[in-house]
Design an enzyme around this catalytic site. Structure first.
Site, PDB file in Angstrom:
ATOM      1  N   GLY A 255     -24.099  21.955   9.393  1.00 11.52           N
ATOM      2  CA  GLY A 255     -25.322  21.206   9.102  1.00 11.52           C
ATOM      3  C   GLY A 255     -25.675  20.267  10.244  1.00 11.52           C
ATOM      4  N   MET A 257     -23.707  17.084  13.193  1.00  6.71           N
ATOM      5  CA  MET A 257     -22.479  16.525  13.746  1.00  6.71           C
ATOM      6  C   MET A 257     -22.700  15.102  14.229  1.00  6.71           C
ATOM      7  SD  MET A 257     -19.344  16.974  14.393  1.00  6.71           S
ATOM      8  CE  MET A 257     -18.403  15.638  15.082  1.00  6.71           C
ATOM      9  N   GLU A 258     -21.740  14.243  13.890  1.00  5.38           N
ATOM     10  CA  GLU A 258     -21.901  12.795  14.059  1.00  5.38           C
ATOM     11  C   GLU A 258     -21.478  12.250  15.420  1.00  5.38           C
ATOM     12  OE1 GLU A 258     -19.570  14.269  11.972  1.00  5.38           O
ATOM     13  OE2 GLU A 258     -17.666  13.187  12.033  1.00  5.38           O
ATOM     14  N   ASN A 259     -21.504  13.048  16.496  1.00  4.13           N
ATOM     15  CA  ASN A 259     -21.099  12.559  17.819  1.00  4.13           C
ATOM     16  C   ASN A 259     -21.631  11.153  18.074  1.00  4.13           C
ATOM     17  OD1 ASN A 259     -20.447  15.415  18.324  1.00  4.13           O
ATOM     18  ND2 ASN A 259     -22.668  15.619  18.394  1.00  4.13           N
ATOM     19  N   GLU A 292     -24.691  11.629   8.620  1.00  3.64           N
ATOM     20  CA  GLU A 292     -24.234  11.564  10.023  1.00  3.64           C
ATOM     21  C   GLU A 292     -24.302  10.130  10.529  1.00  3.64           C
ATOM     22  OE1 GLU A 292     -22.746  14.144  10.771  1.00  3.64           O
ATOM     23  OE2 GLU A 292     -23.708  15.460   9.302  1.00  3.64           O
TER      24      GLU A 292
HETATM   25  N1  0A1 Z   1     -18.342  16.318  10.817  1.00  5.88           N
HETATM   26  C1  0A1 Z   1     -19.498  17.087  10.480  1.00  5.88           C
HETATM   27  C2  0A1 Z   1     -19.219  18.461  10.076  1.00  5.88           C
HETATM   28  C3  0A1 Z   1     -18.986  19.480  11.104  1.00  5.88           C
HETATM   29  C4  0A1 Z   1     -17.738  20.042  11.222  1.00  5.88           C
HETATM   30  C5  0A1 Z   1     -17.506  21.076  12.073  1.00  5.88           C
HETATM   31  C6  0A1 Z   1     -18.562  21.540  12.831  1.00  5.88           C
HETATM   32  O1  0A1 Z   1     -18.346  22.605  13.638  1.00  5.88           O
HETATM   33  C7  0A1 Z   1     -19.076  23.700  13.557  1.00  5.88           C
HETATM   34  C8  0A1 Z   1     -19.796  20.984  12.744  1.00  5.88           C
HETATM   35  C9  0A1 Z   1     -19.999  19.922  11.880  1.00  5.88           C
HETATM   36  C10 0A1 Z   1     -20.116  16.463   9.236  1.00  5.88           C
HETATM   37  O2  0A1 Z   1     -19.413  16.182   8.288  1.00  5.88           O
HETATM   38  O3  0A1 Z   1     -21.301  16.292   9.218  1.00  5.88           O
HETATM   39 ZN    ZN Z   2     -19.353  14.440   7.568  1.00  2.01          ZN
END
Ligand code: 0A1
Ligand code: ZN
Length: 850
Positions: A255, A257-259, A292
């Site tokens: 969906g 990503m929280e970079n 995010e």
């Molecule tokens: N940390 C993000 C989720 C996420 C995990 C892995 C990914 O790789 C494809 C991408 C996003 C969240 O919780 O929004």
């Molecule tokens: Zn998350």
């Protein structure tokens, strides 16, 4: 088939013996030959004897220097080993990577000519050699060079330091793990916004999109500003950089990503306007932008020590985004929708081949553990904790958590400890929610004697594939009591169940009350409460708690539909009349009324039947739902039409809670009316619609009635340049196909020029929708299983993360011997040449079948 896959175990955790005090990265961008130079300031914290291991995955090493002198490190498939006894040194590496050929969409890859990254969980090792683990946090400085000078936007984390033609430098003052690193470079358009934090920091907000999408950014920007305000008001958390950027990318595995400071989103969760986006899309965007953003504190400032602790950030952030949505929209509707989703996605996982605790103890591919259990059950666990300690203690515990662990990589133990310290409670039994898999089943007995009402609860958790022995959980049960007039004689009261079996007494009652149990869905359990249809109908009408009120209707519907599937019984009129009395009550939120009109889906019915030891026939469940819908349309036709007309929104479109609630109700009414008028009303709505919510739901109603040929084409022709709308065009046809037409419809669509195996959104709009067409997917001929397996085999070669995630659909079913043989055959084919990710999933599912 590779059964002996290498596992990573929680109990093997050891700290990294080095600290990276800062890292300088230089990217010289090229589609096939990007150079990445990394300069790491390294300080030893472990013993002199320890070598330094850096992860690296398919990197071409060009040069390696230690304190300026060339070295020849030990290279393996997994990374490189530096042997030096120095207490501190500077390690420099230069590698070459090929982003244009990266179809897996992790590490550095390209989407429509835009360079972008996805590093969670282990993508950074595809960019450079680095200790790619969340407990190694460092200060990142990044220089991006575009020798072609054709990419006007060059972004990374943190604050902008300097830029010139074809280059830019970024610096992030907050230490972070490598999974939060991000880089974006491309020809993108910026939608600007501003926010001033409570303490006066001015923050530049930017949403970057492809040319042509500029008119679809406003809603996401508003959502971001609302999220920033809410996190200050409710959690006291301020933003901590001068910029916050969001980039919308078309090819994205998840969906969003929280970079840090540079969120990267699947474009379907950013881009919106009323013409192309349905109400549900707006709601999702608001929720995901918030999710995010909230990670900035729960995930980034405080991160996870290792990936076993994933729920520390994800469960908490899902919980926080649900609180946000409840505040922005209807709390009752949000809660019910979340419970529906939990039962649909997490309960099967908790009972099946893929069962694992919220904090797993082992994994092969961590990408496979971004699950409903870690996210959604993890959020439920936090909800229970809050319920048990109370709102004030929850707030205090969170403040302590932020204060104590800021800048750290923490564990579930750290999290529970702040609650113990604030409340003085012993949470060792509660920790079971993190360590034990499986959904507890709670049964209820009641007795009434001499004015005393006794409720006796018993809990048990069945063994799961991953764990045989189960213990009693702490279960918060919210209870209310109603008298025969429907008056509430006991307002919501929290009962704390800690034993296998436990009784609670209520004295001084005039007559036997009706219990409303598990109000607000106060714990993620199955509740077996023996109630007559009359009692359930009574609760539907009189309960004061919206969740249990809806639950009564859902339970009655489930029972009625199962009866119809098993015995060809006619539709239950007591139920239809109780539904009528709710939907005609104008004091009730229209969105709640729409929920009462939406029937439990086949997979929920199948789960209920399985739990009762009944044999499931997916086709019969499909027919029962059709028959019930017909009967309801027949009996309530006039009422449905009245509701349709009364609630049809005539004001200019707004994606707010009020209007979308009205549209939920009119669209629910429309879908029933279409069973009786053959699609006449839907056809008219389709023609008239000036927003996507009305248009797409009219199209869905027409498709369900098999009356959409002209409209389907017209829709395509009109929207062919809007990729997210075309995703919906694919999805709707699959979702509404009858069980016997599903495979041919899907085969046809996969031959369409616009179908793509490389674009996850398009692929999912066909394949995921297919697996959710329950009766079509689970047909005993096995045609559904083989269709999906064929496509997952192909996509696995390109994008293992995606294929592995989608293969989770095979955990439900099969429902008879013939289907089972086909499922095993399909899974064996899929497993033959599968990636590590997919093998892990498929082997677990197969081992449960054999
Ligand atoms: N940390 C993000 C989720 C996420 C995990 C892995 C990914 O790789 C494809 C991408 C996003 C969240 O919780 O929004
Ligand atoms: Zn998350």
């Amino acid at each position: 088939m590779n059964l002996a896959q290498e596992k990573t175990l929680l109990k093997d955790y050891t700290a990294y013996p080095f600290e990276i005090t800062s890292v300088h990265l230089t990217f010289k961008l090229h589609p096939n030959k990007t150079r990445v130079l990394a300069r790491l300031n390294v300080k030893r914290c472990g013993s002199q004897a320890e070598n330094m291991f850096l992860n690296g995955d398919k990197l071409k090493l060009i040069a390696c220097r230690l304190d300026g002198a060339s070295v020849d490190p030990e290279l393996s498939e997994k990374g490189l080993l530096i042997k030096s006894a120095k207490p501190a040194f500077i390690l420099e590496t230069e590698v070459e990577i090929d982003p244009a050929s990266n179809t897996a969409l992790d590490g550095l890859y390209m989407s429509n000519g835009v360079y972008c990254t996805q590093c969670e969980a282990e993508g950074f090792r595809k960019i450079t050699f680095y200790p790619d683990r969340p407990d190694v946090m460092s200060i990142f400085h990044v220089r991006i060079e575009d020798p072609t000078q054709t990419l006007p936007v060059l972004l990374s984390n943190g604050n902008s330091v300097a830029q010139g033609p074809g280059w830019a430098e970024w610096s992030d003052p907050w230490p972070k793990p490598s999974y939060l690193f991000a880089l974006v470079a491309g020809d993108l358009k910026r939608h600007c916004g501003h926010f001033t934090t409570k303490s006066g920091r001015a923050v530049d907000l930017g949403i970057y999109v492809r040319k042509g999408d500029e008119d679809k950014c406003e809603f996401a920007m508003d959502s971001l500003i609302k999220s920033m305000t809410w996190d200050e008001d409710v959690y006291g958390r301020e933003y901590d950089l001068d910029v916050f950027n969001i980039v919308a990318i078309d090819d994205f595995n998840a969906g969003a990503m929280e970079n840090k400071g540079l969120n990267i989103f699947n474009s379907s969760y950013v881009l919106a306007n009323p013409k192309t986006t349905m109400d549900g899309g707006f709601e999702r965007i608001e929720g995901i932008i918030a999710h995010e953003y909230f990670h900035n504190w729960t995930g980034n400032r405080i991160t996870c020590r290792d990936w076993f602790q994933l729920s520390l950030k994800e469960g908490l952030t899902v919980f926080r985004d649900a609180q946000f949505t409840s505040d922005m929209r209807s709390a009752a509707v949000k809660r019910i929708e979340d419970v529906i989703a939990l039962r649909h996605r997490q309960f099967p996982e908790d009972a099946g081949a893929l069962a694992h605790p919220v904090r797993p103890e082992s994994y092969v591919a961590i990408d496979n553990f971004y699950t409903a259990t870690v996210y959604d059950k993890g959020a439920e666990v936090i909800g229970m904790l809050k319920r048990l300690v109370g709102d004030a203690a929850y707030e205090e515990a969170l403040n302590l958590y932020f204060e104590r662990h800021d800048g750290e990589a923490a564990t579930i133990e750290d999290w529970l400890k702040v609650f113990e310290d604030v409340t003085g409670r012993d949470l060792s039994q509660f920790k079971g929610w993190y360590t034990q898999s499986g959904t507890p089943r709670v049964s209820v007995e009641e007795a009434f004697e001499d004015g005393t009402y006794t409720l006796t609860f018993a809990q048990s958790t069945s063994p799961t594939l991953d764990q045989t022995d189960k213990v009693a959980q702490v279960i918060p049960i919210n209870l209310g009591l109603l008298n025969d007039n429907g008056d509430e004689i006991l307002p919501t009261t929290l009962l704390e169940m800690t034993k296998d079996r436990q009784s609670f007494e209520f004295k001084g009652l005039a007559s036997r009350p009706t219990a409303s149990i598990l109000r607000g869905f106060s714990a993620p359990v199955h509740l077996d409460q023996p109630l007559t249809d009359q009692k359930r109908a009574f609760l539907m009408i009189h309960d004061t708690d919206p969740f249990t009120r809806w639950e009564a209707s859902n339970a009655l519907q489930t029972k009625a539909l199962i009866d119809m599937a098993l015995t060809d019984a006619p539709a239950n009129l007591v139920l239809i009349d109780a539904m009528a009395s709710i939907i005609s009550d104008e004091t009730i939120d229209p969105a709640f009324r729409a929920l009462v009109l939406s029937l439990p889906n086949e997979s929920e019915l199948a789960r209920q039947m399985t739990s009762e030891g009944l044999t499931v026939d997916p086709q019969k469940l499909y027919l029962a739902r059709q028959a019930f819908s017909n009967a309801l349309a027949e009996r309530l036709y006039d009422l449905l039409k009245t509701l349709y007309e009364r609630h049809m929104v005539t004001a200019p479109y707004q994606p707010d809670a009020e209007q979308s609630a009205a549209r939920k109700l009119t669209n629910a009414a429309l879908s029933y009316v279409s069973f009786k008028d053959g699609g006449a009303l839907a056809g008219a709505q389709f023609q008239r619609a000036d927003n996507m919510t009305l248009q797409a739901s009219a199209l869905a109603s027409l498709l369900r009635q098999g009356r959409a040929s002209g409209e389907l084409e017209a829709f395509y022709d009109h929207w062919k340049d809007e990729r997210l709308v075309i995703d919906r065009w694919f999805l709707l046809q699959i979702a509404t196909a009858s069980p016997d037409t599903l495979v041919p419809v899907a085969q046809n669509l996969t031959k369409h020029a616009e179908f793509s195996i490389r674009n996850p959104n398009r692929f999912r709009s066909v394949i995921v929708a297919f697996t959710q067409n329950f009766a079509g997917f689970h047909q005993s001929s096995g045609a559904g299983y083989h269709f999906v397996a064929d496509w997952l085999i192909q996509s696995d070669a390109l994008n293992p993360t995606l294929s592995a995630r989608l293969s989770g659909a095979f955990q439900e079913g099969p429902f008879n011997e013939e289907g089972k043989n086909h499922l095993i055959a399909a899974l064996n084919r899929l497993n033959e040449k599968a990636s590590k990710n997919t093998t892990e999933m498929v082997s677990r599912i197969l081992s449960n079948l054999e």
